[in-house]
Design an enzyme around this catalytic site. Sequence first.
Site, mmCIF file in Angstrom:
data_model
loop_
_atom_site.group_PDB
_atom_site.id
_atom_site.type_symbol
_atom_site.label_atom_id
_atom_site.label_comp_id
_atom_site.label_asym_id
_atom_site.label_seq_id
_atom_site.Cartn_x
_atom_site.Cartn_y
_atom_site.Cartn_z
ATOM 1 N N ASP A 394 -38.831 -48.540 106.878
ATOM 2 C CA ASP A 394 -37.496 -48.512 106.333
ATOM 3 C C ASP A 394 -37.070 -50.006 105.452
ATOM 4 O O ASP A 394 -37.139 -50.583 106.218
ATOM 5 C CB ASP A 394 -36.572 -47.966 107.287
ATOM 6 C CG ASP A 394 -35.248 -47.633 106.618
ATOM 7 O OD1 ASP A 394 -35.030 -46.518 106.619
ATOM 8 O OD2 ASP A 394 -34.080 -48.605 106.460
ATOM 9 N N GLU A 437 -35.225 -44.327 101.444
ATOM 10 C CA GLU A 437 -35.835 -45.630 101.382
ATOM 11 C C GLU A 437 -36.510 -45.715 102.390
ATOM 12 O O GLU A 437 -37.112 -46.749 102.976
ATOM 13 C CB GLU A 437 -34.948 -46.752 101.086
ATOM 14 C CG GLU A 437 -33.437 -46.714 101.586
ATOM 15 C CD GLU A 437 -33.444 -46.460 102.937
ATOM 16 O OE1 GLU A 437 -33.368 -45.249 103.437
ATOM 17 O OE2 GLU A 437 -33.287 -47.397 103.880
HETATM 18 N N1 LIG Z 1 -32.141 -46.527 94.001
HETATM 19 C C1 LIG Z 1 -32.392 -45.728 95.197
HETATM 20 N N2 LIG Z 1 -31.622 -45.819 96.119
HETATM 21 C C2 LIG Z 1 -31.916 -44.960 97.299
HETATM 22 C C3 LIG Z 1 -32.818 -43.602 97.159
HETATM 23 N N3 LIG Z 1 -32.504 -43.026 98.140
HETATM 24 C C4 LIG Z 1 -31.849 -43.672 99.173
HETATM 25 N N4 LIG Z 1 -31.332 -44.727 98.453
HETATM 26 C C5 LIG Z 1 -30.128 -45.694 98.907
HETATM 27 O O1 LIG Z 1 -30.871 -46.387 100.117
HETATM 28 C C6 LIG Z 1 -29.730 -46.858 100.845
HETATM 29 C C7 LIG Z 1 -29.831 -46.658 102.206
HETATM 30 O O2 LIG Z 1 -28.738 -47.229 102.947
HETATM 31 P P1 LIG Z 1 -28.796 -47.383 104.333
HETATM 32 O O3 LIG Z 1 -29.134 -46.207 105.139
HETATM 33 O O4 LIG Z 1 -27.470 -47.874 104.680
HETATM 34 O O5 LIG Z 1 -29.866 -48.572 104.764
HETATM 35 P P2 LIG Z 1 -29.960 -50.059 104.256
HETATM 36 O O6 LIG Z 1 -28.904 -50.465 103.421
HETATM 37 O O7 LIG Z 1 -31.336 -50.176 103.845
HETATM 38 O O8 LIG Z 1 -29.677 -50.920 105.784
HETATM 39 P P3 LIG Z 1 -30.827 -50.840 106.840
HETATM 40 O O9 LIG Z 1 -31.590 -49.839 106.923
HETATM 41 O O10 LIG Z 1 -29.881 -51.037 108.004
HETATM 42 O O11 LIG Z 1 -31.430 -52.301 106.484
HETATM 43 C C8 LIG Z 1 -28.461 -45.925 100.379
HETATM 44 O O12 LIG Z 1 -27.506 -46.657 99.393
HETATM 45 C C9 LIG Z 1 -29.126 -44.994 99.607
HETATM 46 O O13 LIG Z 1 -28.273 -44.378 98.517
HETATM 47 C C10 LIG Z 1 -33.583 -43.868 95.783
HETATM 48 O O14 LIG Z 1 -34.202 -42.904 95.542
HETATM 49 N N5 LIG Z 1 -33.213 -44.583 94.846
#
Ligand SMILES: Nc1nc2c(ncn2[C@@H]2O[C@H](COP(=O)(O)OP(=O)(O)OP(=O)(O)O)[C@@H](O)[C@H]2O)c(=O)[nH]1
Length: 517
Positions: A394, A437
């Site tokens: 992740d 992600e």
């Molecule tokens: N650009 C982009 N962002 C994505 C995609 N899928 C998910 N995200 C973003 O990934 C972010 C995940 O946020 P969080 O679940 O808070 O995780 P994080 O910010 O990585 O925090 P930690 O996991 O605790 O390190 C969110 O803002 C989603 O919008 C994608 O396909 N493209």
Amino acid sequence: MKDTPAPPQNAADIAREAFRRLAMQRTAPTPDAYRTAYNEIAGIRAGLDAETVLADFAKNLAHTRGDAAVLGVRFNRAIEARDWRDYAEGLSQLIEKRLKKTPPVASTPVYLPADDSQQIRLLRELLTRTLIFAVASLLAGSPELVAESESLAAAIKDAQTEAALNGAASRLKQLCFRIELKSADRAEQQELLLRLFRLLLDNVRDLLEEDSWLRGQIDVVQSLISGPINHHVLEDATRSLKEVIYKQGTLKNSLAEAKITVKNMVTMFIDRLNTVAVSTGDYHEKMDIYSQKIAKAGSISELNSVLDDVMRDTRTVQTEALNSRDEMLAAQQKVQGAEAKIHKLESQLAQMSELAREDPLTGSLNRRGLDDVFEREQARAKRRGTPLCVALLDMDDFKRLNDTHGHGAGDEALIYVVKIIKETLRTMDVIGRFGGEEFMVVLPDTSLQDALRVVARLKKELTKRIFMHNNQRLLITFSAGVALSAPDEDPKSVLKRADAALYQAKKAGKNRAVAAD
Ligand SMILES: Nc1nc2c(ncn2[C@@H]2O[C@H](COP(=O)(O)OP(=O)(O)OP(=O)(O)O)[C@@H](O)[C@H]2O)c(=O)[nH]1
């Protein structure tokens, strides 16, 4: 006191007295009634005469097992029929077989009881039917075994002597042995064919371009046949290949049609251009002549007639040009139609193939593709007795990356991560997008310790090869949970353990990997 008469002494007197007694008692002189009266007069205790003894013996014998029981049944029947000759013959056989314990001489066959007991008849029939209907039909493809099975069935049906039955028994053993050998051969052949087929698929797959839809289809067939083969699996593989072959054929035809249409259009275009050029060439020549005529014209009526000619010729050129334009438009529409048809077919093919199991952004497997791969690898690991690990990765602080540099930068980062991971992993390892992600890496033939080492290598590569966005160097890290799958563990449970480990990694400060319990 009244004297009781002395009982008769000889058999004739006893017999006479027995008749007299039956007459006095008004009892019908049936054999049984007569025997009872006779025994009473002669002082013979009931149940102890020779016949009773023989009947008891027959009854007891019939309750034993094996061929002795068969003889018992025969004795019972002999007693009922008062066929003492048959009883005697049976007794001699019993003495020969049981008491003398000498094997029957081939020249003097021992006949089985004339009529089998019901159970024996039933068993004989069942064995015959099994050999003719079940065994023979299962042996289709081995005509010599089918022939032996049928001939053995006939031999068992006709066996009248013990020797014949023994012969049939040893043939039956022999047949079982040959069938066993044959099935082992078949299994080996099937395995060899499958290996050949897999080799063929591997090679064809490598020859295809990375994004070929046929490649995806081959992966599907490969994964179908990687597990235990059965009728349904083979049917599924055949059906999916047939569908692709059909679509491929249609696509090929449409492409050929489109090619012909474009060719026709270009030919027609040149042809029309030619006609237009010729008619406009004529037109220009004529116009020269008309302008000379106009210059020379002396009267209005003369001018009018020249003008009429000019108008007529101009209209002809116009009509030619309009015709050409209409025909070109029609041809263009035809080409567009063919193009649309091709696109539709291509997208259908793409859906049927790997693309349906692919994440469109990163080109790695999607959740469905990952499920298939994990299931396939779990079956393979079980079959081969090798370890299988999964790692859930992740991205760290991905939200901040999106918020700071925009969603586009986030997308590029995801594509970049997949690229680096794919380049770092072995070819047999698989990465897929688990969601957002989060990624899942399937590591076949890898112990937990080795899997942790692999994840550490991925981290190192990712920090070494910095991601650039708008000339800015952005550091991307991830946290991971790594789990070793137990042989029969439900995929959901493996993922749950890996997810719990991932949570621990995040909690412990991110940018690290934790092994699941
Ligand atoms: N650009 C982009 N962002 C994505 C995609 N899928 C998910 N995200 C973003 O990934 C972010 C995940 O946020 P969080 O679940 O808070 O995780 P994080 O910010 O990585 O925090 P930690 O996991 O605790 O390190 C969110 O803002 C989603 O919008 C994608 O396909 N493209």
